[in-house]
Design a protein around this motif. Structure first.
Motif, PDB file in Angstrom:
ATOM      1  N   UNK A   1       0.831  -1.215   0.000  1.00  0.00           N
ATOM      2  CA  UNK A   1       0.000   0.000   0.000  1.00  0.00           C
ATOM      3  C   UNK A   1       0.863   1.261   0.000  1.00  0.00           C
TER       4      UNK A   1
ATOM      5  N   UNK B   1      -9.227  -1.141   3.137  1.00  0.00           N
ATOM      6  CA  UNK B   1      -8.309  -2.293   3.208  1.00  0.00           C
ATOM      7  C   UNK B   1      -6.946  -1.861   3.741  1.00  0.00           C
ATOM      8  N   UNK B   2      -6.534  -0.653   3.344  1.00  0.00           N
ATOM      9  CA  UNK B   2      -5.260  -0.120   3.845  1.00  0.00           C
ATOM     10  C   UNK B   2      -5.333   0.073   5.367  1.00  0.00           C
ATOM     11  N   UNK B   3      -6.423   0.721   5.823  1.00  0.00           N
ATOM     12  CA  UNK B   3      -6.543   0.962   7.258  1.00  0.00           C
ATOM     13  C   UNK B   3      -6.749  -0.349   8.032  1.00  0.00           C
TER      14      UNK B   3
ATOM     15  N   UNK C   1      -6.878   9.446  -4.464  1.00  0.00           N
ATOM     16  CA  UNK C   1      -6.816   8.494  -5.583  1.00  0.00           C
ATOM     17  C   UNK C   1      -7.107   7.053  -5.175  1.00  0.00           C
ATOM     18  N   UNK C   2      -7.353   6.844  -3.901  1.00  0.00           N
ATOM     19  CA  UNK C   2      -7.725   5.502  -3.445  1.00  0.00           C
ATOM     20  C   UNK C   2      -9.235   5.332  -3.622  1.00  0.00           C
ATOM     21  N   UNK C   3      -9.656   4.112  -3.885  1.00  0.00           N
ATOM     22  CA  UNK C   3     -11.093   3.844  -3.858  1.00  0.00           C
ATOM     23  C   UNK C   3     -11.483   3.638  -2.394  1.00  0.00           C
TER      24      UNK C   3
ATOM     25  N   UNK D   1      -3.627  15.242   8.058  1.00  0.00           N
ATOM     26  CA  UNK D   1      -4.834  14.760   8.714  1.00  0.00           C
ATOM     27  C   UNK D   1      -4.984  13.248   8.707  1.00  0.00           C
ATOM     28  N   UNK D   2      -4.378  12.572   7.734  1.00  0.00           N
ATOM     29  CA  UNK D   2      -4.529  11.101   7.679  1.00  0.00           C
ATOM     30  C   UNK D   2      -3.770  10.443   8.834  1.00  0.00           C
TER      31      UNK D   2
ATOM     32  N   UNK E   1       2.327   1.802  -3.304  1.00  0.00           N
ATOM     33  CA  UNK E   1       1.276   2.274  -4.207  1.00  0.00           C
ATOM     34  C   UNK E   1       1.020   3.760  -4.022  1.00  0.00           C
TER      35      UNK E   1
ATOM     36  N   UNK F   1      -3.873  10.913  11.825  1.00  0.00           N
ATOM     37  CA  UNK F   1      -4.706  10.626  12.996  1.00  0.00           C
ATOM     38  C   UNK F   1      -5.290   9.216  12.895  1.00  0.00           C
TER      39      UNK F   1
ATOM     40  N   UNK G   1     -11.993  10.882  -4.268  1.00  0.00           N
ATOM     41  CA  UNK G   1     -12.081  12.286  -4.706  1.00  0.00           C
ATOM     42  C   UNK G   1     -13.425  12.602  -5.381  1.00  0.00           C
TER      43      UNK G   1
ATOM     44  N   UNK H   1     -10.028  15.326   9.064  1.00  0.00           N
ATOM     45  CA  UNK H   1      -8.986  14.426   8.581  1.00  0.00           C
ATOM     46  C   UNK H   1      -9.059  14.338   7.067  1.00  0.00           C
ATOM     47  N   UNK H   2      -7.984  13.813   6.484  1.00  0.00           N
ATOM     48  CA  UNK H   2      -7.895  13.739   5.021  1.00  0.00           C
ATOM     49  C   UNK H   2      -7.939  12.280   4.576  1.00  0.00           C
ATOM     50  N   UNK H   3      -8.180  12.136   3.297  1.00  0.00           N
ATOM     51  CA  UNK H   3      -8.192  10.800   2.678  1.00  0.00           C
ATOM     52  C   UNK H   3      -7.121  10.781   1.596  1.00  0.00           C
ATOM     53  N   UNK H   4      -6.912   9.620   1.022  1.00  0.00           N
ATOM     54  CA  UNK H   4      -6.062   9.557  -0.171  1.00  0.00           C
ATOM     55  C   UNK H   4      -7.014   9.674  -1.360  1.00  0.00           C
TER      56      UNK H   4
ATOM     57  N   UNK I   1     -10.180   0.276  -1.233  1.00  0.00           N
ATOM     58  CA  UNK I   1      -8.739   0.228  -0.969  1.00  0.00           C
ATOM     59  C   UNK I   1      -8.370   1.002   0.294  1.00  0.00           C
TER      60      UNK I   1
END
Lengths: 358, 288
Positions: A7, B97-99, B89-91, A169-170, A10, A172, B132, B84-87, B94
């Motif tokens: 991951x 699954x990453x977390x 470009x991740x679905x 932020x991620x 990626x 956290x 996104x 908080x933020x996300x990635x 995913x």
């Protein structure tokens, strides 16, 4: 752990900027090698060639003198290859006709193109100098240095978000997760180093493959000391073969970029975000080149082992020859391992101890 | 039963005390955390998630310091931060699954649990879409799903209903109610009704301190006799609202407006004492 590394890899490789910069490195590789190849020039008194034909002509001329350099060969080359006069009063020594002529002129000719009276042992001591067509590989290695310099910047840009990019932020979510501070932090560092290694390997392979296509194996077993004028003044002064030089070039590309990757990971974890980590990493990377130490200074020996000088190649390669093909530059290997280990461990620890700001 | 204890918990930023000597013991159930902006709710939650180190005091899980428990404690945690933020470009799939990998879920279990949670928050159809492309509400639902990954024994949700429409809020409340058995769920929100419906205990925070802690009825009992309903002509309603601490205002068909007023004494002739609600309590403490 493998899943986490996957991951993290990626995340690094999914960025458009990463691919755009890698594309720049690939294009630069092709452009530099092709342009050097196309600009090759050779003249044997009858035929004047450029590009592929010039390389073939140079290789043909060099084949006539191949083997150990002797005083007889020097005199033979001077009489057969040196022009009689230069255009518009230009000193003959500075006229470039072909690679062998330029090599013999650089060491054994006076301004008018006559023998300067020096013997092979006067110039090279007791060293046995194997001569041949080395201009192709030396030029290719010079181009590789420019490409690897570009690649090192690409890798720094690529790795600054590894930790710094999470601080928006991620982090956290990651740091409150079971393995966020342990396995995930380690996976990030490992993925960063793997990405740096992988991209370096790809670009190195591309560069070496292109050079092989253009020049083949010819000249790889010859000494770099009997080379055209541009590789004589201020170039590496040790009697090593082109193959050895190529091996060092590849080694120092890896050590320099992996060392820079280690530094970048630390700064990525240390800085508040990736936007501050990037200039910080670039500044630390280029700092050694800005320090006012002459190449003769003993401190320069330490400075020359910095990732930037490993990439810049010639200064580090010129420090000292221990024996045969063992040069001072070999110290770059433990330095790179140290920087990688420090980068991996320290960055992970900084990330693990990160406090979400108020 | 699991016990999460805070003893004299303090967090100071320079000269500012964000959390002042909180001592509380939480066992299973849903805890609502109420407080105005800057009351110290988010800092308290971050301390509980070990995202910040306390300046003083300790957090103990079954008598053991959570700092020392480390991975073991974080393995029991689920956390939805406020910002908080996300990635991008991740679905959604995913990302979860990453977390799940960060939380240490085994690959097979992770896939199944992620699918269940995506369905539970109504995102299964969009699970292969990039984040996104998600709306604010969808991102919030994804955040709720990630917090519940790994079936955490301690679930901490900071403003979980932000951006959710009424239907989604109902779905969220049901989800949390079903999930909360034998777990500690702490949720902070500005939407008092969310807490009122599902929280068994309420913590009211002001200036870094928990000023009230108890069941909704215990808490609201503090202002019993201080909530009034008064009927005034609609044309004067705004005048009254500006002068009194009004928690609600409802126009009626007969040209009058029913005001719900918080006041220590009867605010006007004809005012009738009403049963206090959490919203009244919130306004009572955080009027300014």
């Amino acid at each position: 752990m493998r899943k986490l590394i996957f991951f993290e890899l990626r995340k690094i490789m999914a960025k458009r900027l990463t691919w755009a910069m890698l594309l720049v490195a690939v294009l630069l590789t092709v452009l530099l090698h092709v342009s050097t190849y196309q600009n090759k020039f050779a003249f044997d008194g009858q035929r004047q060639e450029t590009g592929k034909e010039a390389v073939a002509l140079d290789q043909e001329i060099a084949a006539g003198y191949e083997g150990e350099l002797t005083d007889e060969k020097v005199r033979q080359m001077l009489s057969e290859l040196m022009p009689q006069s230069g255009p518009q009063g230009l000193n003959v020594i500075y006229i470039y006709q072909n690679a062998m002529q330029s090599a013999v002129a650089a060491r054994f000719s006076d301004m008018e193109g006559n023998w300067n009276g020096l013997s092979v042992s006067d110039v090279f001591g007791q060293e046995k100098i194997k001569i041949g067509y080395v201009d192709g590989w030396l030029g290719a290695i010079q181009d590789m240095t420019k490409v690897f310099l570009c690649l090192s910047v690409v890798v720094i840009v690529m790795l600054t978000p590894v930790f710094g990019g999470e601080y928006g932020g991620v982090e956290q979510l990651i740091l409150s997760g079971r393995y966020g501070r342990t396995k995930c932090a380690a996976a990030k560092a490992i993925a960063g180093l793997l990405a740096a290694f992988g991209t370096t390997a790809a670009i190195v392979i591309l560069n070496v493959a292109l050079a092989f296509v253009m020049y083949g194996k010819i000249g790889l077993d010859c000494s770099i000391l009997f080379a055209p004028l541009s590789f004589t003044e201020g170039y590496i002064p040790f009697n090593i073969t082109c193959a050895t030089l190529l091996k060092y070039r590849i080694l120092l590309a890896f050590t320099g970029i992996m060392g820079a990757a280690g530094i970048t990971l630390i700064l990525s974890a240390l800085c508040r975000n990736q936007m501050t980590a990037l200039p910080a990493a670039l500044a630390v990377y280029v700092l050694p080149a800005l320090l006012p130490f002459a190449e003769t200074s003993s401190f320069f020996r330490i400075l020359a082992l910095s990732p930037l000088y490993q990439i810049l190649f010639v200064a580090l390669m010129s420090v000292r020859q221990f024996a045969g093909s063992l040069l001072y530059a070999i110290w770059a290997l433990p330095i790179a391992i140290l920087l990688m280990a420090a980068g991996g461990i320290i960055s992970g620890k900084i990330f693990a101890g990160h406090q979400v700001s108020a | 039963m699991m016990e999460l204890k805070m003893t004299d918990l303090t967090k100071q930023y320079g000269r500012k005390m964000a959390v002042k000597g909180i001592s509380l013991t939480l066992t299973g159930g849903v805890y609502g955390l109420l407080g105005a902006n800057g009351a110290g709710k988010t800092t308290l939650m971050r301390l509980l998630c070990t995202l910040q180190k306390p300046t003083g005091g300790k957090i103990l899980l079954d008598g053991k310091d959570v700092e020392e428990l480390g991975e073991e404690y974080r393995g029991l945690l689920g956390y939805l931060p406020q910002d908080f933020k996300y990635y991008p470009d991740f679905t959604a799939l995913d990302f979860l699954l990453y977390l799940a990998a960060v939380k240490g879920l085994k690959e097979k279990t992770a896939g199944k649990r992620v699918a269940e949670l995506l369905a539970a928050v109504g995102l299964w159809e969009e699970s292969r879409h990039k984040i996104k492309t998600f709306s604010g509400g969808m991102k919030q639902r994804l955040g709720i799903a990630q917090a519940m990954l790994g079936d955490p024994k301690i679930l901490i949700l900071d403003e979980p209903t932000t951006g959710l429409d009424p239907k989604e809020r109902v779905r969220f409340r049901n989800l949390i109610s079903a999930f909360s058995k034998n777990r500690i769920v702490i949720l902070s929100t500005h939407i008092v009704s969310d807490v009122e419906f599902i929280a068994e205990k309420i913590m009211v925070m002001k200036s870094g301190q928990v000023i009230h802690f108890g069941s909704p009825s215990e808490i609201t009992a503090k202002i019993k006799g201080q909530v009034w309903e008064c009927r005034v002509p609609t044309e004067y309603a705004e005048k009254y609202a500006a002068r009194l601490n009004v928690s609600n205002l409802r126009n009626e068909e007969d040209g009058n407006t029913l005001l719900r007023v918080i006041a220590k004494e009867r605010p006007m002739e004809g005012a009738v004492a009403a049963e206090p609600k959490l919203e009244d309590l919130y306004l009572y403490y955080f009027r300014e």
